[in-house]
Design a protein around this motif. Structure first.
Motif, PDB file in Angstrom:
ATOM      1  N   ILE A 107      -7.200  91.231 -53.839  1.00 26.21           N
ATOM      2  CA  ILE A 107      -8.141  91.956 -52.986  1.00 26.21           C
ATOM      3  C   ILE A 107      -8.612  93.190 -53.745  1.00 26.21           C
ATOM      4  CG2 ILE A 107      -8.502  93.182 -50.806  1.00 26.21           C
ATOM      5  CD1 ILE A 107      -6.211  91.455 -49.627  1.00 26.21           C
ATOM      6  N   THR A 108      -9.940  93.364 -53.827  1.00 33.64           N
ATOM      7  CA  THR A 108     -10.542  94.532 -54.461  1.00 33.64           C
ATOM      8  C   THR A 108     -11.581  95.108 -53.510  1.00 33.64           C
ATOM      9  OG1 THR A 108     -10.370  93.408 -56.615  1.00 33.64           O
ATOM     10  CG2 THR A 108     -11.736  95.393 -56.523  1.00 33.64           C
ATOM     11  N   GLU A 109     -11.429  96.341 -53.129  1.00 33.77           N
ATOM     12  CA  GLU A 109     -12.383  97.035 -52.259  1.00 33.77           C
ATOM     13  C   GLU A 109     -12.762  96.199 -51.034  1.00 33.77           C
ATOM     14  OE1 GLU A 109     -15.454  99.509 -53.762  1.00 33.77           O
ATOM     15  OE2 GLU A 109     -14.617  99.529 -55.780  1.00 33.77           O
ATOM     16  N   GLY A 110     -11.758  95.581 -50.427  1.00 30.16           N
ATOM     17  CA  GLY A 110     -11.983  94.829 -49.198  1.00 30.16           C
ATOM     18  C   GLY A 110     -12.524  93.426 -49.388  1.00 30.16           C
ATOM     19  N   VAL A 111     -12.634  92.963 -50.630  1.00 33.24           N
ATOM     20  CA  VAL A 111     -13.096  91.604 -50.891  1.00 33.24           C
ATOM     21  C   VAL A 111     -11.915  90.797 -51.447  1.00 33.24           C
ATOM     22  CG1 VAL A 111     -14.701  90.136 -52.174  1.00 33.24           C
ATOM     23  CG2 VAL A 111     -15.451  92.381 -51.324  1.00 33.24           C
ATOM     24  N   LYS A 112     -11.553  89.746 -50.716  1.00 32.01           N
ATOM     25  CA  LYS A 112     -10.406  88.908 -51.079  1.00 32.01           C
ATOM     26  C   LYS A 112     -10.904  87.668 -51.814  1.00 32.01           C
ATOM     27  CE  LYS A 112      -6.646  86.367 -48.805  1.00 32.01           C
ATOM     28  NZ  LYS A 112      -6.070  86.086 -47.463  1.00 32.01           N
ATOM     29  N   VAL A 113     -10.330  87.419 -52.990  1.00 31.91           N
ATOM     30  CA  VAL A 113     -10.686  86.254 -53.795  1.00 31.91           C
ATOM     31  C   VAL A 113      -9.450  85.378 -53.937  1.00 31.91           C
ATOM     32  CG1 VAL A 113     -11.530  85.444 -56.036  1.00 31.91           C
ATOM     33  CG2 VAL A 113     -12.428  87.572 -55.062  1.00 31.91           C
ATOM     34  N   SER A 114      -9.574  84.110 -53.511  1.00 36.41           N
ATOM     35  CA  SER A 114      -8.481  83.142 -53.609  1.00 36.41           C
ATOM     36  C   SER A 114      -8.947  81.959 -54.448  1.00 36.41           C
ATOM     37  CB  SER A 114      -8.063  82.649 -52.226  1.00 36.41           C
ATOM     38  OG  SER A 114      -7.664  83.720 -51.409  1.00 36.41           O
ATOM     39  N   VAL A 115      -8.056  81.460 -55.323  1.00 35.30           N
ATOM     40  CA  VAL A 115      -8.420  80.392 -56.254  1.00 35.30           C
ATOM     41  C   VAL A 115      -7.391  79.274 -56.198  1.00 35.30           C
ATOM     42  CG1 VAL A 115      -8.997  79.827 -58.643  1.00 35.30           C
ATOM     43  CG2 VAL A 115      -9.347  82.161 -57.811  1.00 35.30           C
ATOM     44  N   GLU A 116      -7.899  78.054 -56.168  1.00 33.61           N
ATOM     45  CA  GLU A 116      -7.072  76.854 -56.233  1.00 33.61           C
ATOM     46  C   GLU A 116      -7.627  75.979 -57.347  1.00 33.61           C
ATOM     47  OE1 GLU A 116      -5.953  73.086 -53.313  1.00 33.61           O
ATOM     48  OE2 GLU A 116      -7.505  74.490 -52.731  1.00 33.61           O
ATOM     49  N   THR A 117      -6.767  75.382 -58.175  1.00 34.95           N
ATOM     50  CA  THR A 117      -7.236  74.569 -59.300  1.00 34.95           C
ATOM     51  C   THR A 117      -6.855  73.103 -59.121  1.00 34.95           C
ATOM     52  OG1 THR A 117      -5.229  74.954 -60.589  1.00 34.95           O
ATOM     53  CG2 THR A 117      -7.029  76.515 -60.882  1.00 34.95           C
ATOM     54  N   ILE A 118      -7.664  72.228 -59.750  1.00 30.13           N
ATOM     55  CA  ILE A 118      -7.445  70.785 -59.677  1.00 30.13           C
ATOM     56  C   ILE A 118      -7.747  70.192 -61.055  1.00 30.13           C
ATOM     57  CG2 ILE A 118      -8.120  68.627 -58.523  1.00 30.13           C
ATOM     58  CD1 ILE A 118      -9.500  71.414 -56.768  1.00 30.13           C
ATOM     59  N   TYR A 119      -6.759  69.505 -61.633  1.00 30.76           N
ATOM     60  CA  TYR A 119      -7.000  68.786 -62.896  1.00 30.76           C
ATOM     61  C   TYR A 119      -7.805  67.530 -62.579  1.00 30.76           C
ATOM     62  CZ  TYR A 119      -6.078  66.081 -67.140  1.00 30.76           C
ATOM     63  OH  TYR A 119      -6.209  65.336 -68.285  1.00 30.76           O
ATOM     64  N   GLN A 120      -8.759  67.188 -63.438  1.00 34.40           N
ATOM     65  CA  GLN A 120      -9.616  66.033 -63.204  1.00 34.40           C
ATOM     66  C   GLN A 120      -9.452  64.997 -64.323  1.00 34.40           C
ATOM     67  OE1 GLN A 120     -13.452  68.162 -62.419  1.00 34.40           O
ATOM     68  NE2 GLN A 120     -13.109  67.227 -60.413  1.00 34.40           N
ATOM     69  N   PRO A 121      -8.440  64.127 -64.189  1.00 40.00           N
ATOM     70  CA  PRO A 121      -8.183  63.153 -65.257  1.00 40.00           C
ATOM     71  C   PRO A 121      -9.348  62.185 -65.483  1.00 40.00           C
ATOM     72  CG  PRO A 121      -6.888  62.632 -63.306  1.00 40.00           C
ATOM     73  CD  PRO A 121      -7.519  63.966 -63.057  1.00 40.00           C
ATOM     74  N   GLU A 122     -10.117  61.885 -64.428  1.00 37.57           N
ATOM     75  CA  GLU A 122     -11.232  60.937 -64.565  1.00 37.57           C
ATOM     76  C   GLU A 122     -12.366  61.474 -65.449  1.00 37.57           C
ATOM     77  OE1 GLU A 122     -11.900  63.218 -60.686  1.00 37.57           O
ATOM     78  OE2 GLU A 122     -10.191  62.495 -61.835  1.00 37.57           O
ATOM     79  N   TYR A 123     -12.420  62.793 -65.639  1.00 35.41           N
ATOM     80  CA  TYR A 123     -13.432  63.410 -66.498  1.00 35.41           C
ATOM     81  C   TYR A 123     -12.847  63.942 -67.801  1.00 35.41           C
ATOM     82  CZ  TYR A 123     -16.222  63.176 -62.262  1.00 35.41           C
ATOM     83  OH  TYR A 123     -16.882  62.736 -61.147  1.00 35.41           O
ATOM     84  N   SER A 124     -11.569  63.714 -68.009  1.00 34.90           N
ATOM     85  CA  SER A 124     -10.872  64.212 -69.194  1.00 34.90           C
ATOM     86  C   SER A 124     -10.713  63.093 -70.222  1.00 34.90           C
ATOM     87  CB  SER A 124      -9.494  64.760 -68.809  1.00 34.90           C
ATOM     88  OG  SER A 124      -9.630  65.848 -67.924  1.00 34.90           O
TER      89      SER A 124
END
Length: 128
Positions: free
Chosen positions: A5-22
């Motif tokens: 959270i920075t100055e009232g803005v919350k940033v959340s991140v989730e990642t996904i590996y994509q084997p079909e494009y790797s």
């Protein structure tokens, strides 16, 4: 999922590996990431641009800058959020990203940076 959270803005991140494009045999590893940006403050904000730092586990570093996210510069009202999905390719099966959004507070047109927390891009088979 990682969050900051920075100055009232919350940033959340989730990642996904994509084997079909790797293609590991050619050192090409594709990852998607879902980002949720929530305005926890009292004033509307607009996401103007982004600046990413991308790291492969072999020591390579890239920087990416640009307007908005996936083609938009969303206005986020207090209590609302904006979510998007994007992707990143690496030359290794592990790496990380971090960065910042340049935001505009619409009340007074003041600019401020919002931190994007560092998150890891790891092919699932590396977790064993």
């Amino acid at each position: 999922m990682v969050t900051t959270i920075t100055e009232g803005v919350k940033v959340s991140v989730e990642t996904i590996y994509q084997p079909e494009y790797s293609n590991p045999a050619n050192d090409h590893f594709m990852f998607a990431y879902r980002i949720n940006i929530e305005n926890m403050g009292n004033y509307a904000v607009q996401l103007m641009s982004r600046h990413w730092y991308i790291f492969d586990s072999n020591g390579a570093k890239r920087e990416v800058e640009g307007e908005g996210v996936v083609g938009v510069q969303p206005i986020i009202e207090p209590g609302n959020s904006h979510e998007y999905v994007s992707g990143c390719n690496l030359k290794t099966d592990m790496g990380s990203m971090k960065g910042e959004y340049q935001m505009l507070r619409l009340l007074d047109n003041s600019e401020f940076d919002v931190q994007i927390p560092e998150f890891y891009l790891i092919a699932p088979y590396r977790m064993n």
